[in-house]
Design a protein around this motif. Structure first.
Motif, mmCIF file in Angstrom:
data_model
loop_
_atom_site.group_PDB
_atom_site.id
_atom_site.type_symbol
_atom_site.label_atom_id
_atom_site.label_comp_id
_atom_site.label_asym_id
_atom_site.label_seq_id
_atom_site.Cartn_x
_atom_site.Cartn_y
_atom_site.Cartn_z
ATOM 1 N N LEU A 177 141.351 -59.432 42.089
ATOM 2 C CA LEU A 177 140.404 -59.307 40.976
ATOM 3 C C LEU A 177 141.032 -59.643 39.632
ATOM 4 O O LEU A 177 140.495 -60.467 38.875
ATOM 5 C CB LEU A 177 139.824 -57.890 40.941
ATOM 6 N N ALA A 178 142.150 -59.018 39.292
ATOM 7 C CA ALA A 178 142.750 -59.212 37.972
ATOM 8 C C ALA A 178 143.132 -60.665 37.713
ATOM 9 O O ALA A 178 142.799 -61.211 36.647
ATOM 10 C CB ALA A 178 143.948 -58.286 37.785
ATOM 11 N N PRO A 179 143.828 -61.356 38.625
ATOM 12 C CA PRO A 179 144.134 -62.767 38.353
ATOM 13 C C PRO A 179 142.890 -63.643 38.286
ATOM 14 O O PRO A 179 142.858 -64.611 37.526
ATOM 15 C CB PRO A 179 145.056 -63.168 39.507
ATOM 16 N N CYS A 180 141.856 -63.323 39.065
ATOM 17 C CA CYS A 180 140.606 -64.082 38.961
ATOM 18 C C CYS A 180 139.971 -63.889 37.594
ATOM 19 O O CYS A 180 139.450 -64.847 36.987
ATOM 20 C CB CYS A 180 139.630 -63.656 40.057
ATOM 21 N N MET A 181 140.000 -62.677 37.102
ATOM 22 C CA MET A 181 139.476 -62.404 35.757
ATOM 23 C C MET A 181 140.282 -63.173 34.715
ATOM 24 O O MET A 181 139.708 -63.743 33.766
ATOM 25 C CB MET A 181 139.540 -60.902 35.467
ATOM 26 N N ALA A 182 141.594 -63.213 34.887
ATOM 27 C CA ALA A 182 142.449 -63.926 33.935
ATOM 28 C C ALA A 182 142.121 -65.412 33.929
ATOM 29 O O ALA A 182 142.037 -66.050 32.871
ATOM 30 C CB ALA A 182 143.918 -63.699 34.278
ATOM 31 N N ALA A 183 141.933 -65.984 35.115
ATOM 32 C CA ALA A 183 141.585 -67.404 35.207
ATOM 33 C C ALA A 183 140.224 -67.674 34.592
ATOM 34 O O ALA A 183 140.024 -68.694 33.905
ATOM 35 C CB ALA A 183 141.600 -67.840 36.671
ATOM 36 N N ALA A 184 139.283 -66.770 34.817
ATOM 37 C CA ALA A 184 137.938 -66.937 34.257
ATOM 38 C C ALA A 184 137.977 -66.897 32.730
ATOM 39 O O ALA A 184 137.378 -67.748 32.054
ATOM 40 C CB ALA A 184 137.013 -65.848 34.800
ATOM 41 N N ARG A 185 138.680 -65.928 32.194
ATOM 42 C CA ARG A 185 138.762 -65.808 30.727
ATOM 43 C C ARG A 185 139.459 -67.011 30.105
ATOM 44 O O ARG A 185 139.178 -67.378 28.964
ATOM 45 C CB ARG A 185 139.506 -64.530 30.361
ATOM 46 N N ALA A 186 140.379 -67.628 30.864
ATOM 47 C CA ALA A 186 141.114 -68.787 30.358
ATOM 48 C C ALA A 186 140.334 -70.091 30.544
ATOM 49 O O ALA A 186 140.837 -71.159 30.191
ATOM 50 C CB ALA A 186 142.471 -68.885 31.053
ATOM 51 N N GLY A 187 139.125 -70.002 31.093
ATOM 52 C CA GLY A 187 138.284 -71.180 31.219
ATOM 53 C C GLY A 187 138.718 -72.165 32.296
ATOM 54 O O GLY A 187 138.463 -73.363 32.183
ATOM 55 N N LYS A 188 139.339 -71.660 33.353
ATOM 56 C CA LYS A 188 139.833 -72.545 34.400
ATOM 57 C C LYS A 188 138.709 -73.025 35.323
ATOM 58 O O LYS A 188 137.636 -72.435 35.388
ATOM 59 C CB LYS A 188 140.893 -71.831 35.250
ATOM 60 N N ARG A 189 138.995 -74.073 36.048
ATOM 61 C CA ARG A 189 138.192 -74.414 37.218
ATOM 62 C C ARG A 189 138.662 -73.451 38.296
ATOM 63 O O ARG A 189 139.802 -73.531 38.765
ATOM 64 C CB ARG A 189 138.445 -75.864 37.625
ATOM 65 N N LEU A 190 137.816 -72.522 38.661
ATOM 66 C CA LEU A 190 138.207 -71.422 39.540
ATOM 67 C C LEU A 190 137.570 -71.610 40.910
ATOM 68 O O LEU A 190 136.352 -71.499 41.070
ATOM 69 C CB LEU A 190 137.783 -70.086 38.927
ATOM 70 N N LEU A 191 138.407 -71.909 41.897
ATOM 71 C CA LEU A 191 137.968 -72.080 43.278
ATOM 72 C C LEU A 191 138.067 -70.725 43.959
ATOM 73 O O LEU A 191 139.162 -70.241 44.248
ATOM 74 C CB LEU A 191 138.836 -73.115 43.993
#
Length: 396
Positions: free
Chosen positions: A110-124
């Motif tokens: 959860l936490a790394p996914c949230m970090a990627a989302a907040r950073a505007g990544k292409r999140l697979l």
């Protein structure tokens, strides 16, 4: 030619992580492995580093980090090795990274996914628990960060592939969606014998090659329950518009029933490299390595109604979506604890559902506003403590 897309793979030694690397290997000009993370399979992680030479690797603790540093130094590699949850979040949000494959199993993702989302990544997103546990908080992070969220679960990828790229058109098009479920290894087994199921039997999925935890979830149908919750958030649909049907061949991966009653479906061989390749290349399509579907070899495609006596866990998804905030997070935590206890032969296969139900019964007393990741993780911890108590009560 533009530079290769830089990829960070969280959970690179698991089945989705290794499949991702297999797809990337087929397209060396398109993708660069920038970062990897692993938990327990350190020898495999070191071998991946030797093959891909990422800039950064993250492991769970300092002891693992020291071992990986030693092995990489002996191989003449200068890969930076970090450890811990904060380092994992930093990898997910790294400015140099273009896309993050979130393949860590469980609430730990959860936490790394949230970090990627907040950073505007292409999140697979292969970590369904990020949505099951994070819910609205996670989706808000995706919107606020401007991230591109691409589902990797085969069922949700199938739905996504059947819908237009313009998300504003989805609501007007969809009557409901249908997630398909293979039924796992016990679709025809006598229900009265399920209490004697062994971990080996539960992990022997007839169609898919997966890790032990998700294999057990497929056998109990809890995997599908979590997917119902995930679909609710991914496609902004009420529970009544998310349905499940048994499809033992795992050829039709899911369907969209449109308002005119047209049915759109995505078909293919049961191979995770297909949704992975689509996520990596979206909106284009690239070679995945999966075998072509041979229609002449298909004797039949079967569809059956769900058997809730055999798979009572599926109903818990709908109960959670109708219950107080945080219920889905409690269900996920309880199930992770229960599956671990079953795999360690401490409880019976049928006790997994009992642990989940008993833990959910107390969720109303824990209801509170969930405003931060820490709030969610605190709820997760309390649910796990309760689930461990219930599992102990049901010890064989």
């Amino acid at each position: 030619m533009s530079r290769p897309q830089r990829i960070a793979i969280l959970g690179s030694t698991g089945s989705v992580g290794t499949s991702t690397l297999d797809v990337i290997a087929r397209h060396p000009d398109r993708f660069e492995v920038w970062g990897l993370s692993g938990h327990s399979r350190l020898d495999e992680l070191v071998a991946q580093c030797q093959r891909w030479q990422p800039r950064r690797v993250v492991v769970s603790d300092e002891a693992a980090a020291q071992r990986v540093r030693r092995d990489l130094a002996a191989a003449g590699l200068r890969t930076e090795v970090d450890c811990g949850a904060e380092a994992l979040c930093q990898l997910a949000a790294q400015p140099e990274v273009d896309a993050v494959m979130a393949a860590i199993v469980g609430a730990a993702g959860l936490a790394p996914c949230m970090a990627a989302a907040r950073a505007g990544k292409r999140l697979l997103l292969a970590n369904k628990e990020a949505l099951v546990v994070g819910g609205e908080l996670f989706m808000n992070a995706v919107k606020q960060g401007g991230a591109t969220l691409l589902p990797i679960d085969s069922e949700h990828s199938a739905i996504f592939q059947c819908l237009p790229e313009d998300r504003s058109e989805w609501a007007a098009r969809i009557d409901h969606i249908v997630l398909t479920a293979s039924g796992g290894p016990f679709r025809r087994r006598d229900v009265s014998t399920l209490s004697s199921v062994t971990p080996e039997e539960a992990c022997a999925h007839p169609n898919w090659v997966m890790g032990r935890k998700i294999s057990v979830d497929s056998a109990t149908m809890m995997n599908k329950a979590l997917e119902v919750i995930e679909a609710h958030w991914l496609f902004d649909l009420p529970a009544s518009q998310v349905r499940v049907v048994l499809h033992p061949q795992s050829i039709v991966h899911s369907m969209v029933v449109c308002r005119d009653n047209s049915v759109l479906a995505q078909l293919g061989t049961p191979d995770m490299r297909v949704p992975i390749a689509y996520g990596l290349s979206f909106p284009q399509r690239i070679e995945s390595g999966a075998a072509s579907l041979d229609f002449s070899a298909l004797a039949a495609l079967q569809f059956e109604a769900m058997d809730l006596q055999r798979f009572p866990g599926l109903k818990l998804a709908y109960d959670c979506l109708a219950a107080c905030e945080g219920s889905a997070a409690v269900l996920n935590a309880a199930n992770e604890v229960a599956v671990e206890a079953f795999l360690e032969r401490r409880i019976a296969f049928t006790a997994i559902h009992a642990v989940n139900c008993r833990t959910l019964e107390s969720v109303a007393a824990w209801s509170a506003e969930l405003r931060t990741v820490d709030d969610l993780l605190d709820l997760d911890r309390r649910a796990r403590d309760a689930a461990r108590r219930h599992a102990k009560e049901l010890t064989l």
